[in-house]
Structures are given as structure tokens and as C-alpha cells.
Design a protein around this motif. Structure first.
Motif, PDB file in Angstrom:
ATOM      1  N   THR B 275     -33.545  16.330 -58.393  1.00 41.69           N
ATOM      2  CA  THR B 275     -32.688  17.474 -58.720  1.00 41.69           C
ATOM      3  C   THR B 275     -33.457  18.798 -58.666  1.00 41.69           C
ATOM      4  N   LYS B 277     -36.135  19.500 -57.009  1.00 41.17           N
ATOM      5  CA  LYS B 277     -36.543  19.824 -55.638  1.00 41.17           C
ATOM      6  C   LYS B 277     -35.342  20.363 -54.844  1.00 41.17           C
ATOM      7  N   MET B 278     -34.197  19.712 -55.047  1.00 45.08           N
ATOM      8  CA  MET B 278     -33.000  20.179 -54.335  1.00 45.08           C
ATOM      9  C   MET B 278     -32.626  21.587 -54.794  1.00 45.08           C
ATOM     10  N   THR B 279     -32.811  21.837 -56.090  1.00 44.20           N
ATOM     11  CA  THR B 279     -32.513  23.167 -56.629  1.00 44.20           C
ATOM     12  C   THR B 279     -33.422  24.211 -55.982  1.00 44.20           C
ATOM     13  N   ALA B 280     -34.710  23.891 -55.887  1.00 48.24           N
ATOM     14  CA  ALA B 280     -35.650  24.848 -55.279  1.00 48.24           C
ATOM     15  C   ALA B 280     -35.294  25.092 -53.817  1.00 48.24           C
ATOM     16  N   MET B 281     -34.928  24.013 -53.111  1.00 41.66           N
ATOM     17  CA  MET B 281     -34.554  24.155 -51.692  1.00 41.66           C
ATOM     18  C   MET B 281     -33.369  25.109 -51.546  1.00 41.66           C
TER      19      MET B 281
END
Lengths: 166, 429
Positions: B275, B277-281
Motif C-alpha cells: 500500500t 509503495k503504491m501510494t508513493a507511485m
């Protein structure tokens, strides 16, 4: 992260743990805040402020993880990897461009941090030192830039990031 | 206008080189802005956007909804949804495909991700359809197409991003997606009926379930149905703000996975890391898009487009069709989120100046993006299918999705002709 130095692996694991804990705390905090607000009409003071600042740290704190794992979203229309002469050049350019942008972002947030420090900026409710938050964000963006630099050296990793969509 | 066109071209060059999308937009956005207004204002703008964009309470909605989807995906919900849909629809001709579609619709409602829906449902539905001798083309086509529902049926991360970029009410956008989502399900159902009417062997009937089996299957999915109703119902009635709904959804997803016994410390850690990592992306793209949007605005492209359309004396519908055509072409090359974030700052002011409703336009953009997910050459859902089913050729999958693309084009035409289908529910809020 398979071929990285053991120190970097430890750092990666610690950072993952800190970020995972942060999102978990944000979830529980948000849930408790809403429950208290609607059930006993007593929201947790400053929770929205904590969540906003937490998100700032979470975004920049997770960027090095995304970069280290080659998980940035990219367009994959041309496979540069197929040409062994062009691939390293393209990889070098991509990583250098990316690192320069991340260093610029880091520098601009550091400027904001210095501005905050100069007039002692604090959050409106909990009076959290905003300069400190901005410094953490800046440091994480800088680290992300360093990872891009490390990736621009041949043999360390590929620039062909995996394509991912939320 | 020339400088903005050069900027757009350079973004494409960087993206084709393989520069991450958000970073590519940030580079050109910053450099272009600096070229037009000078160094000092650029550095000030850069500091403001890079610091302030992620430090926002309202944007916590993004990680929290992603977290909810990840928890629910790990809870093994997909099999339960599929079983429930199969128990009601399996005995019809093409019934397994219909069940897959219904399960895709329900799963996407809580996961919010097209790719996650396609990847998960391919593992659940494909073995079942193969055991009933369904044609690979229909089976893969329906999963790839059903997966696209993830970005329209609320809560959708793309709708959140559209709302943020255009300052529109995210709750209204969510509610506006409901009727088009239902129409998509109906039209995809019609496409399955058409395919199986032409070739009954493509989708033979399954076994009829008893009512006891149906009720038992429904019971297993009741928790998730309640969670969905609480979130969307709460938003619709006005009990929750979108951010609060996201926190409730994430908490509900966590407890749902906990009760199902699918959460160990390791899986919890994986879900949380995935979650963040996806948020940062997503946020690096959002930051890049904001920088690029500022450049496009100071370069005057939106104003130039409005002036150009005024001079051309074109009917608004003709301009809209032109924009949709551009979206369909771009969708063949660009990934969905970046396509939206790259184009909305350019087209949105034009669309609003022509008198179109911004909520309606948001849904139309999402529908076009859905089409792009299953059209060649980029069609991401098709490639997800290929990755999870290596023995099926890309050609077979594209052949399978063709009837669904036609259904999507019909739906797009319907929503353009009858905006009330999108705007009715939000108007009641």
C-alpha cells in the motif's frame, strides 16, 4: 534488492517496517477518530493534522522503496533492453534525469524547511514543528535521488521498471 | 501555444526513453515553467507543490482506499464472489462468463483496481470456465473486460485523482459512476449473449444450483456487501466525507481479513508495504502532473484551445467527439492514470467553457480509459491476462475482448447522448 549491500538491505527492511507501521497507525487513528466523533461526539484532537503530516512523510519515505524495487510506473512501448549498445546509454540517461529531478525536489523542500525554521512554523492545532517534517521529506527525496544515481552504474540494476497500475 | 506543444512532445520523448511518468512530467513541468516565468518563481512553485501536495488530510483517502482493496484482495473474497454469482447464473448459456462478470463487478467495487480485478479473477474463474469447455477467447475476453470495471465502480482511485485535479466533489463522482457501471455490466452481458448465440459451444451451460446453495454462497459474501453499502451509502446520504469513508473502508477491510483468518503478521506487513509503495507511485505522478499542469497553464494552452474552438465555430459536441478520439488514440499508448493526469489539465478548462458538466466529463474520461485498457497495443488488462495465462495467445485474448470493446463504444455513445444517466444520482445528493 537481491544484489545490494547488506547494509542497504537492512535499511530497506527498516524503512519498510517504519512506513508499514505509519500507514497502519494512520488507518487505526482515522477509524478511532471517526468512531469517537460519531458515537460519543468526541473526535481525537488534531488527528486530521497528524494524518496530513503522516501522509507527507509516508509518500516521500516510501519513494526510496519504490525506486530500489524498480516499481515506478513507466511507459513500456519501446524495449531498449533488446539493444545491448543502446540499453546502457538509455538506462544511464533515465537514471541521471530522474536523480537530478529528485535532488531538485529535495532541495526545494529543504528550502521550505529552512523557511519554516526561520519563522518557527508549527502546525495549527498540535503545534508540531513543520520544519522537522519538511527536513525528513527532503532527506527521503535526496535518498531516492541517490538510489537513481546508484542504478545508473552498469550491472547494478536495470532501468526498465516494472509497469504497475493502481 | 508552441512552447506547450514542445513541452508535451518532450514529455513523450522522456516517457518513451523509460523515465518514470511522474518524474518525466515533473522535469518538463519545472523546466517549461522556468523558461516562461524565470528561476525564482519556479523554485517557489516547486517548493510549494512538492511539499504541500502530499501534506493533505483530504488526500489520505488515496492510501486508505488502496489499503482497503489490498486487505479485501488478501481475504480470499474473489472465490466467494464468484461462487455466489455462479450459483445464480451458472445454468444459463454463457452463465459462467456472466458469473465472472458479476464477480468482477463486485470485486472491483471494493478493490478499486482494474489490474487487480483482472489478475485475481483470472485465477479464480479461468480454471472453472476451462473445465466447462468455454472457449479461451470468450473466457479471457470477459475477465479482461470485467476487470476494467474497477476504475469506474466506486470507490475508484482514478475518480479520486480526477476530483483532486479538478476540485470536484469526490463523493458525487463516486455516486455518478454507479449507473454507468451497471450499464457496463448489462452491456457486457449482452455481448456474452451475442457471442454464445452465434457459437453456443463458446459458453456451454453449467449446473443449476439449489436455493440452499445460493443462500449459503450469498452468506459468505454478506460482510463485503455490508462494507460496500456502508461506504457508498454513507457517502450518498452524507454521513461520511470521502476521507472518512476511506478510513472506515480500510478499517472494515482489515477486520474482514482478520475475521476470515487470512491475516498473519507476514501478510499484514506485505499488504501495508504494498500500500505505501503504491501510494508513493501515485503521488509522484500527482506531483509531476501538478507541475506539468502549472506549466501548461502559464504557457496558455487551455486558453489557446478555447480561443481556437471559438474561432473555428465548431459545435460543442464536435469538439467533445474530437477530445474523445484523442483519448482513445492516447489510450492505445499510455497507461491509464498518467493519461488522465496528463490530459485533464489541458482539456478540462475547454470542456467547462463549452458548458459540459465536470462530473459527467470525469465519468466519460474514465469510460474512455476503460476502453483503452482492453485495446491494442497497450491494453494493460490484456497483458495481465497473458501474464497469468501464458498458454493463451495475445491474439486470442484481443479477439475475445472485441465484442466488449464494441459494447463499451455503445455505452460511451449512450452516456454522451444522455448525460442524465451519469448526473441523476449526484443531483439527488
Amino acid at each position: 534488492m537481491k544484489k545490494t549491500h547488506w547494509l542497504l538491505r537492512i535499511f530497506h527492511n527498516y524503512l519498510s517496517f517504519i512506513m508499514a507501521s505509519l500507514i497502519f497507525i494512520m488507518m487505526i487513528g482515522g477509524l478511532v477518530d471517526i468512531s469517537f466523533r460519531y458515537l460519543i461526539n468526541k473526535p481525537i484532537p488534531g488527528m486530521s493534522e497528524l494524518m496530513a503530516l503522516g501522509l507527507g512523510i509516508l509518500v516521500y519515505g516510501s519513494l526510496p522503496l519504490v525506486t530500489a524495487n524498480n516499481e515506478h510506473i513507466t511507459v513500456d512501448l519501446i524495449s531498449w533492453n533488446k539493444n545491448r549498445y543502446v540499453a546502457p546509454v538509455v538506462s544511464f540517461l533515465v537514471n541521471v534525469f530522474s536523480s537530478l529531478m529528485l535532488f531538485t525536489i529535495s532541495w526545494s523542500i529543504a528550502q521550505a524547511a529552512m523557511d519554516f525554521a526561520s519563522y518557527g512554523a508549527r502546525s495549527s492545532f498540535l503545534e508540531i514543528n513543520l520544519s522537522m517534517i519538511a527536513w525528513v521529506m527532503s532527506a527521503m527525496a535526496f535518498m531516492c535521488g541517490l538510489i537513481f544515481i546508484a542504478k545508473s552504474f552498469p550491472g547494478k540494476s536495470s532501468n526498465q521498471d516494472k509497469e504497475k497500475t493502481p | 501555444m508552441t512552447i506547450s506543444l514542445i513541452g508535451i512532445s518532450l514529455v513523450f520523448v522522456l516517457l518513451l526513453l523509460g523515465v518514470p511518468i511522474g518524474i518525466g512530467m515533473a522535469i518538463i513541468g519545472t523546466a517549461g515553467f522556468g523558461y516562461i516565468v524565470g528561476l525564482e518563481p519556479t523554485l517557489s512553485m516547486l517548493g510549494q507543490i512538492t511539499y504541500e501536495t502530499p501534506v493533505s488530510y483530504s488526500l489520505t483517502i488515496i492510501p486508505l482506499f488502496i489499503l482497503m482493496g489490498n486487505f479485501i484482495s488478501r481475504a480470499g473474497l474473489s472465490q466467494g464472489l464468484y461462487d455466489a454469482a455462479y450459483s445464480f447464473l451458472g445454468h444459463y448459456r454463457g452463465g459462467l462468463a456472466l458469473a465472472t462478470l458479476a464477480a468482477c463487478g463486485s470485486f472491483s467495487a471494493v478493490s478499486g483496481s482494474s489490474l487487480a480485478t483482472a489478475a485475481t479473477m483470472s485465477k479464480v474463474a479461468m480454471p472453472q470456465m476451462r473445465s466447462y469447455k468455454y472457449s479461451d477467447s470468450l473466457a479471457t475476453g470477459v475477465i479482461a473486460a470485467g476487470g476494467t470495471l474497477g476504475i469506474l465502480i466506486p470507490p475508484s482511485v482514478l475518480l479520486v485523482l480526477y476530483g483532486i485535479m479538478t476540485n470536484n466533489d469526490i463523493g458525487k463522482l463516486f455516486v455518478a459512476g454507479i449507473i454507468p457501471g451497471v450499464i457496463a455490466l448489462l452491456m457486457y452481458g449482452a455481448a456474452i449473449a451475442f457471442v454464445t448465440a452465434r457459437d453456443p459451444q463458446a459458453g456451454p451451460r453449467g449446473e443449476r444450483s439449489t436455493w440452499a446453495m445460493r443462500l449459503s454462497a450469498l452468506k459468505k459474501t454478506s460482510g463485503i456487501a455490508i462494507l460496500f453499502l456502508v461506504i457508498i451509502g454513507g457517502l450518498y446520504i452524507g454521513i461520511f466525507t470521502p476521507t472518512e469513508a476511506a478510513a472506515v473502508g480500510a478499517g472494515g477491510g482489515f477486520f474482514f481479513a482478520l475475521v476470515k483468518g487470512t491475516l498473519t503478521f507476514t501478510t499484514l506487513f506485505d499488504v501495508l508495504v504494498e500500500t505505501v509503495k503504491m501510494t508513493a507511485m501515485i503521488f509522484i505522478i500527482l506531483i509531476g502532473a501538478s507541475l506539468f499542469s502549472n506549466f501548461i497553464n502559464v504557457a496558455g494552452l487551455p486558453r489557446a484551445l478555447v480561443a481556437w474552438t471559438d474561432n473555428m465555430n465548431l459545435a460543442p459536441i464536435a469538439i467533445l467527439l474530437g477530445i474523445l478520439l484523442i483519448y482513445i488514440i492516447l489510450g492505445c499508448m499510455l497507461e491509464s492514470m498518467s493519461m488522465m493526469l496528463l490530459t485533464v489539465p489541458i482539456f478540462y478548462p475547454l470542456i467547462v467553457s463549452l458548458g459540459f458538466d465536470p462530473i459527467w466529463f470525469g465519468i466519460i474520461v474514465i469510460v474512455v480509459i476503460e476502453i483503452s485498457l482492453i485495446t491494442p497495443p497497450v491494453g494493460l488488462n490484456v497483458f495481465i491476462m497473458k501474464a497469468t495465462l501464458p498458454d493463451v495467445s495475445i491474439k486470442t485474448i484481443f479477439k475475445g475482448v472485441f465484442p466488449f470493446v464494441i459494447a463499451d463504444l455503445f455505452r460511451l455513445a449512450l452516456l454522451v447522448a444522455l448525460p442524465g444517466l451519469v448526473l441523476y444520482l449526484p443531483s439527488l445528493m
